[in-house]
Design a protein around this motif. Structure first.
Motif, PDB file in Angstrom:
ATOM      1  N   PRO A 148     -13.966 -14.148   2.184  1.00  6.73           N
ATOM      2  CA  PRO A 148     -13.267 -13.173   1.338  1.00  6.73           C
ATOM      3  C   PRO A 148     -13.437 -11.749   1.856  1.00  6.73           C
ATOM      4  O   PRO A 148     -14.241 -11.507   2.750  1.00  6.73           O
ATOM      5  N   ALA A 149     -12.723 -10.818   1.256  1.00  9.03           N
ATOM      6  CA  ALA A 149     -12.553  -9.495   1.848  1.00  9.03           C
ATOM      7  C   ALA A 149     -13.655  -8.497   1.529  1.00  9.03           C
ATOM      8  O   ALA A 149     -13.418  -7.442   0.978  1.00  9.03           O
ATOM      9  N   ALA A 150     -14.883  -8.813   1.811  1.00  8.25           N
ATOM     10  CA  ALA A 150     -15.999  -7.856   1.889  1.00  8.25           C
ATOM     11  C   ALA A 150     -16.301  -7.089   0.611  1.00  8.25           C
ATOM     12  O   ALA A 150     -17.057  -6.133   0.633  1.00  8.25           O
TER      13      ALA A 150
ATOM     14  N   VAL B 173      -4.500 -10.510   6.798  1.00  9.09           N
ATOM     15  CA  VAL B 173      -3.414  -9.822   6.102  1.00  9.09           C
ATOM     16  C   VAL B 173      -2.348 -10.824   5.674  1.00  9.09           C
ATOM     17  O   VAL B 173      -1.895 -11.644   6.476  1.00  9.09           O
ATOM     18  N   GLY B 174      -1.940 -10.728   4.406  1.00  9.85           N
ATOM     19  CA  GLY B 174      -0.935 -11.646   3.875  1.00  9.85           C
ATOM     20  C   GLY B 174       0.475 -11.114   3.972  1.00  9.85           C
ATOM     21  O   GLY B 174       1.428 -11.888   4.106  1.00  9.85           O
ATOM     22  N   CYS B 175       0.627  -9.787   3.889  1.00  8.53           N
ATOM     23  CA  CYS B 175       1.951  -9.188   4.045  1.00  8.53           C
ATOM     24  C   CYS B 175       1.793  -7.722   4.426  1.00  8.53           C
ATOM     25  O   CYS B 175       0.745  -7.112   4.184  1.00  8.53           O
ATOM     26  N   ILE B 176       2.853  -7.178   5.013  1.00  6.94           N
ATOM     27  CA  ILE B 176       2.846  -5.784   5.444  1.00  6.94           C
ATOM     28  C   ILE B 176       4.148  -5.144   4.991  1.00  6.94           C
ATOM     29  O   ILE B 176       5.207  -5.767   5.053  1.00  6.94           O
TER      30      ILE B 176
ATOM     31  N   PHE C 241       4.172 -10.594  -6.667  1.00  2.00           N
ATOM     32  CA  PHE C 241       4.026 -11.284  -5.389  1.00  2.00           C
ATOM     33  C   PHE C 241       2.732 -10.889  -4.688  1.00  2.00           C
ATOM     34  O   PHE C 241       1.972 -11.745  -4.226  1.00  2.00           O
ATOM     35  N   CYS C 242       2.464  -9.596  -4.622  1.00  2.00           N
ATOM     36  CA  CYS C 242       1.274  -9.137  -3.900  1.00  2.00           C
ATOM     37  C   CYS C 242      -0.013  -9.566  -4.602  1.00  2.00           C
ATOM     38  O   CYS C 242      -1.034  -9.801  -3.942  1.00  2.00           O
ATOM     39  N   GLU C 243       0.034  -9.680  -5.917  1.00  2.00           N
ATOM     40  CA  GLU C 243      -1.147 -10.169  -6.638  1.00  2.00           C
ATOM     41  C   GLU C 243      -1.458 -11.605  -6.234  1.00  2.00           C
ATOM     42  O   GLU C 243      -2.627 -11.979  -6.061  1.00  2.00           O
ATOM     43  N   GLU C 244      -0.416 -12.414  -6.055  1.00  2.00           N
ATOM     44  CA  GLU C 244      -0.634 -13.795  -5.628  1.00  2.00           C
ATOM     45  C   GLU C 244      -1.243 -13.837  -4.227  1.00  2.00           C
ATOM     46  O   GLU C 244      -2.103 -14.673  -3.939  1.00  2.00           O
ATOM     47  N   VAL C 245      -0.814 -12.935  -3.373  1.00  2.00           N
ATOM     48  CA  VAL C 245      -1.371 -12.864  -2.019  1.00  2.00           C
ATOM     49  C   VAL C 245      -2.845 -12.470  -2.068  1.00  2.00           C
ATOM     50  O   VAL C 245      -3.695 -13.059  -1.386  1.00  2.00           O
ATOM     51  N   ARG C 246      -3.165 -11.466  -2.885  1.00  2.00           N
ATOM     52  CA  ARG C 246      -4.548 -10.994  -2.971  1.00  2.00           C
ATOM     53  C   ARG C 246      -5.461 -12.038  -3.596  1.00  2.00           C
ATOM     54  O   ARG C 246      -6.649 -12.125  -3.260  1.00  2.00           O
ATOM     55  N   LYS C 247      -4.931 -12.833  -4.516  1.00  2.00           N
ATOM     56  CA  LYS C 247      -5.734 -13.893  -5.129  1.00  2.00           C
ATOM     57  C   LYS C 247      -6.235 -14.892  -4.086  1.00  2.00           C
ATOM     58  O   LYS C 247      -7.290 -15.511  -4.265  1.00  2.00           O
ATOM     59  N   LYS C 248      -5.479 -15.040  -3.018  1.00  2.00           N
ATOM     60  CA  LYS C 248      -5.868 -15.963  -1.949  1.00  2.00           C
ATOM     61  C   LYS C 248      -6.854 -15.323  -0.970  1.00  2.00           C
ATOM     62  O   LYS C 248      -7.272 -15.954  -0.004  1.00  2.00           O
ATOM     63  N   GLY C 249      -7.220 -14.062  -1.223  1.00  2.00           N
ATOM     64  CA  GLY C 249      -8.204 -13.391  -0.377  1.00  2.00           C
ATOM     65  C   GLY C 249      -7.620 -12.636   0.791  1.00  2.00           C
ATOM     66  O   GLY C 249      -8.361 -12.222   1.686  1.00  2.00           O
ATOM     67  N   PHE C 250      -6.303 -12.426   0.793  1.00  2.00           N
ATOM     68  CA  PHE C 250      -5.660 -11.718   1.898  1.00  2.00           C
ATOM     69  C   PHE C 250      -5.409 -10.254   1.533  1.00  2.00           C
ATOM     70  O   PHE C 250      -5.264  -9.898   0.365  1.00  2.00           O
ATOM     71  N   ARG C 251      -5.327  -9.434   2.561  1.00  2.00           N
ATOM     72  CA  ARG C 251      -5.042  -8.020   2.368  1.00  2.00           C
ATOM     73  C   ARG C 251      -3.540  -7.753   2.320  1.00  2.00           C
ATOM     74  O   ARG C 251      -2.742  -8.500   2.891  1.00  2.00           O
ATOM     75  N   ILE C 252      -3.202  -6.635   1.674  1.00  2.00           N
ATOM     76  CA  ILE C 252      -1.847  -6.104   1.682  1.00  2.00           C
ATOM     77  C   ILE C 252      -1.898  -4.825   2.516  1.00  2.00           C
ATOM     78  O   ILE C 252      -2.646  -3.900   2.195  1.00  2.00           O
ATOM     79  N   LEU C 253      -1.127  -4.755   3.577  1.00  2.00           N
ATOM     80  CA  LEU C 253      -1.166  -3.605   4.478  1.00  2.00           C
ATOM     81  C   LEU C 253       0.103  -2.770   4.330  1.00  2.00           C
ATOM     82  O   LEU C 253       1.215  -3.305   4.337  1.00  2.00           O
ATOM     83  N   TRP C 254      -0.078  -1.460   4.209  1.00  2.00           N
ATOM     84  CA  TRP C 254       1.040  -0.517   4.151  1.00  2.00           C
ATOM     85  C   TRP C 254       1.078   0.285   5.434  1.00  2.00           C
ATOM     86  O   TRP C 254       0.057   0.818   5.871  1.00  2.00           O
ATOM     87  N   ASP C 255       2.264   0.360   6.035  1.00  2.00           N
ATOM     88  CA  ASP C 255       2.448   1.107   7.278  1.00  2.00           C
ATOM     89  C   ASP C 255       3.535   2.157   7.061  1.00  2.00           C
ATOM     90  O   ASP C 255       4.736   1.836   7.035  1.00  2.00           O
ATOM     91  N   PRO C 256       3.168   3.443   6.902  1.00  2.00           N
ATOM     92  CA  PRO C 256       4.148   4.482   6.580  1.00  2.00           C
ATOM     93  C   PRO C 256       5.085   4.851   7.718  1.00  2.00           C
ATOM     94  O   PRO C 256       6.051   5.595   7.497  1.00  2.00           O
ATOM     95  N   LYS C 257       4.828   4.361   8.921  1.00  2.95           N
ATOM     96  CA  LYS C 257       5.714   4.694  10.023  1.00  2.95           C
ATOM     97  C   LYS C 257       7.038   3.940   9.918  1.00  2.95           C
ATOM     98  O   LYS C 257       8.072   4.409  10.414  1.00  2.95           O
ATOM     99  N   VAL C 258       7.011   2.789   9.282  1.00  3.31           N
ATOM    100  CA  VAL C 258       8.236   2.019   9.077  1.00  3.31           C
ATOM    101  C   VAL C 258       8.915   2.556   7.819  1.00  3.31           C
ATOM    102  O   VAL C 258       8.356   2.464   6.716  1.00  3.31           O
ATOM    103  N   VAL C 259      10.099   3.118   7.981  1.00  5.17           N
ATOM    104  CA  VAL C 259      10.790   3.807   6.891  1.00  5.17           C
ATOM    105  C   VAL C 259      12.091   3.108   6.550  1.00  5.17           C
ATOM    106  O   VAL C 259      12.858   2.729   7.434  1.00  5.17           O
TER     107      VAL C 259
END
Length: 466
Positions: A264-266, A342-345, A445-463
């Motif tokens: 799990p995520a530390a 990471v589960g999604c970006i 959706f992201c809550e379901e991803v986090r429940k599995k122990g994965f991170r959600i990553l945000w990348d502000p360069k993609v607009v």
């Protein structure tokens, strides 16, 4: 900051990054100055006395965690040396040792006098300068505490620093029903900090840090001061001299990455204390007062981050951003193969006026950096332009780990198409929905991803403009 210094910094910034970027940086700095009402409030004598009495009771009960504070000295001015040592002596939590590893050519009479008066202070004249990492490692070898904290030779701890850290450790020990501190799951604890103007005697620019955020750490050394690590972890990892100038960043990346890049995520291994426990002294030539004074340190930081990626099988290159000490990881191969944690970006959504209108959300659904113009970086820590973990990203600009596609399609009632790495084909479908519905779907959706122990990553360069 004086007007002359501010102007010279703006000119230098413009030469590096262009006039437009310099305009936004200067405007942002002025806005920050107007907003900055910070005033460090020392704890009252009654509160400090309560902490001292609590410490006495803990000592009577036995089994108090012992701290080692390791300080590498090198030609430290007498004034700074005395004030640093006094800040440790003034701790309300008394079970500590101060290890002074001095690489100066001549030994320090002042440091030796303190050591003669207080057996908790141990002074070692190394006789040779091995560099910041080598000198610190020499101090680590002498440290005998359960947890080891790092303190720069001209900085200051608040009187409650060790008390607050001990509270966190005691809570973990009690929760996990442990008796030995070597078994405590907490490997790294960090606090907020501020800066201390050595000339004016004032505290300013507080660095109020978020809870542990691995991708934010992979963008810059936001952890910094005051950091305490479990003794076995820091002794094993040590500081590496090839990254001198960014040796602490290299250490934190490795210590956190061991825990955070696997599930799990530390959450139970790395803890943030939301209090200012460290004063970073600013004086002429210091990195705190003038970041450009140690540009080599930022190149060392970039190299440490690149090494971290390589050692963790992350196919990527690292670029330095326009703000000194801040970086971006560019993934060069399949993203989800490199980042198995990471589960999604997701990316950044802008409205027709070029302002942030979505893309990154808190757990309560509020939009982070809402209405911030695209050119603004988000303050002194530039978080609005940095990759970071978050509670949720927007389903209109998202790429998903394959195993989560069925969940996405069940929640959105439409087929999935990658709208982060490629042009989305569901734009017209989502356009018919209200902002509230889109936000709720993104959170679900992201809550379901986090429940599995994965991170959600945000990348502000993609607009994506909506």
């Amino acid at each position: 900051m004086g007007i002359k210094n501010a102007v010279s910094k703006t000119i230098a910034y413009a030469k590096r990054n262009g006039a437009k970027a310099a305009f936004f940086a200067a405007f942002e700095r002025v806005s920050d100055n107007f907003r900055d009402k910070y005033k460090y409030q020392p704890l009252g004598k009654d509160v400090l006395e309560e902490q001292r009495q609590e410490y006495k009771l803990l000592m009577q009960a036995g089994n108090c965690v012992r701290f080692s504070i390791v300080v590498p000295l090198f030609n430290t001015p007498e004034k700074y040396l005395k004030e640093m040592i006094e800040s440790v002596i003034g701790q309300t939590y008394g079970n500590w040792e101060l290890v002074l590893a001095d690489a100066s050519m001549s030994s320090s009479d002042i440091a030796q006098e303190y050591a003669d008066k207080d057996p908790r202070i141990r002074y070692y004249h190394l006789g040779v300068n091995r560099g910041i990492s080598g000198n610190t490692n020499a101090g680590l070898e002498k440290a005998q505490g359960d947890y080891i904290g790092l303190l720069d030779h001209d900085d200051l701890l608040t009187p409650d620093a060790l008390y607050e850290v001990s509270k966190v450790i005691r809570k973990s020990m009690k929760t996990n029903k442990l008796a030995r501190y070597s078994d405590c799951p907490l490997r790294l604890i960090y606090s907020d900090e501020d800066k201390y103007d050595d000339n004016k005697g004032v505290y300013y620019e507080p660095h109020i840090k978020p809870p542990f955020n691995m991708d934010y750490l992979m963008s810059n050394n936001y952890i910094c001061h005051f950091t305490v690590m479990r003794a076995d972890v820091i002794r094993r990892l040590k500081l590496r001299d090839k990254y001198d100038g960014a040796q602490d960043y290299d250490l934190f990346l490795r210590a956190c990455g061991e825990a955070a890049l696997t599930m799990p995520a530390a959450g139970n291994q790395i803890v943030h204390i939301a209090k200012v426990l460290y004063h970073w002294r600013c004086h002429r030539g210091s990195t705190a007062a003038n970041p450009a004074s140690k540009t080599y340190a930022y190149e060392a930081g970039k190299n440490a981050l690149l090494d971290f990626c390589t050692k963790n099988n992350i196919a990527a290159d690292v670029e330095s951003l326009q703000h000194l000490g801040f970086y971006r990881i560019n993934y060069t191969e399949d993203f989800f193969n490199s980042r198995k944690d990471v589960g999604c970006i997701g990316g950044k959504l802008l409205d027709k006026k070029g302002r942030i209108c979505g893309g990154i959300y808190k757990k309560d659904g509020s939009r982070v950096y809402d209405r911030l113009p695209e050119g603004f970086s988000g303050g002194p820590q530039h978080r609005a332009v940095l990759q970071q973990d978050c509670a949720a990203v927007d389903i209109r600009c998202i790429s998903i780990r394959p195993e989560f596609i069925p969940i996405f399609e069940d929640i959105t009632k439409t087929s999935y198409s990658d709208s982060f790495f490629a042009a989305g084909v569901n734009d017209s479908y989502f356009e018919a929905m209200t902002d509230e519905v889109l936000m709720e779907m993104s959170l679900r959706f992201c809550e379901e991803v986090r429940k599995k122990g994965f991170r959600i990553l945000w990348d502000p360069k993609v607009v994506k403009r909506v």
